[in-house]
Scaffold this motif. Structure first.
Motif, short mmCIF file in Angstrom:
data_model
loop_
_atom_site.label_atom_id
_atom_site.label_comp_id
_atom_site.label_asym_id
_atom_site.label_seq_id
_atom_site.Cartn_x
_atom_site.Cartn_y
_atom_site.Cartn_z
N ALA A 66 -22.87 -27.92 5.08
CA ALA A 66 -21.58 -27.46 5.60
C ALA A 66 -21.59 -27.49 7.13
O ALA A 66 -20.59 -27.88 7.76
N VAL A 67 -22.71 -27.12 7.74
CA VAL A 67 -22.84 -27.15 9.20
C VAL A 67 -22.78 -28.60 9.70
O VAL A 67 -22.13 -28.89 10.70
N GLU A 111 -19.18 -29.77 9.52
CA GLU A 111 -18.42 -29.18 10.63
C GLU A 111 -18.74 -29.89 11.94
O GLU A 111 -17.85 -30.18 12.75
N THR A 112 -20.00 -30.19 12.15
CA THR A 112 -20.42 -30.90 13.37
C THR A 112 -19.79 -32.29 13.40
O THR A 112 -19.28 -32.72 14.44
N GLU A 171 -17.02 -33.35 11.88
CA GLU A 171 -15.58 -33.21 12.13
C GLU A 171 -15.29 -32.93 13.59
O GLU A 171 -14.39 -33.52 14.19
N THR A 172 -16.07 -32.04 14.17
CA THR A 172 -15.87 -31.68 15.58
C THR A 172 -16.20 -32.85 16.49
O THR A 172 -15.45 -33.14 17.43
N THR A 201 -18.26 -31.51 22.10
CA THR A 201 -18.64 -31.02 20.77
C THR A 201 -19.52 -29.79 20.90
O THR A 201 -19.31 -28.78 20.21
N LEU A 239 -18.51 -26.02 19.58
CA LEU A 239 -19.32 -25.35 18.55
C LEU A 239 -20.23 -24.27 19.12
O LEU A 239 -20.99 -23.64 18.39
#
Length: 140
Positions: free
Chosen positions: A71-72, A75-76, A78-79, A90, A94
């Motif tokens: 999940a991390v 998220e990374t 996507e960012t 980024t 984050l």
């Protein structure tokens, strides 16, 4: 009406029908080709099972099994893509050190077999992220 206009109208009708079939049985997310103005609306004409298969193929291990570490990484990713591949932006978004972003992007590249310095691979990953949702909604 000219033959070219008929072809265009038929193509729009087919696209609207495909959109209805993949989004909701009672309403279309795309009324006509003029609403086709972004990646999200483009994807409404692709059947949900095709979008899901594409997402699973491209993102691979990042989706299976769903853990906090994957999940991390998602998220990374996507960012990172949302900030046009900028390591610094980024990291700032984050609240991470830029080296952590480098490490995570390296893990993403390892798991997906994609090179995030390549525009082609970035586009593939971005499309896979858009396809991984249950339904694709048009951008506003």
């Amino acid at each position: 009406m000219s033959a070219g206009a008929l072809d265009s109208a038929l193509a729009e009708a087919r696209y609207a029908l495909a959109s209805v079939r993949t989004t909701s049985p009672h309403s279309s997310a795309l009324g006509d080709a003029s609403a086709l103005n972004g990646r999200s609306t483009l994807l409404t004409g692709i059947p949900a099972e095709v979008r899901a298969a594409y997402s699973h193929t491209v993102l691979g291990p990042l989706l299976q099994p769903r853990t906090s570490s994957t999940a991390v990484l998602l998220e990374t990713l996507e960012t990172f893509l949302g900030h046009d591949g900028s390591w610094a932006r980024t990291a700032e978004a984050l609240h991470l050190h830029v080296n952590t972003v480098h490490y995570r992007i390296g893990r993403i590249e390892h798991f997906t077999g994609r090179d995030l310095s390549s525009l082609r691979d970035r586009l593939d990953l971005w499309a896979a992220l858009l396809c991984r949702t249950e339904t694709v909604t048009p951008a506003g």
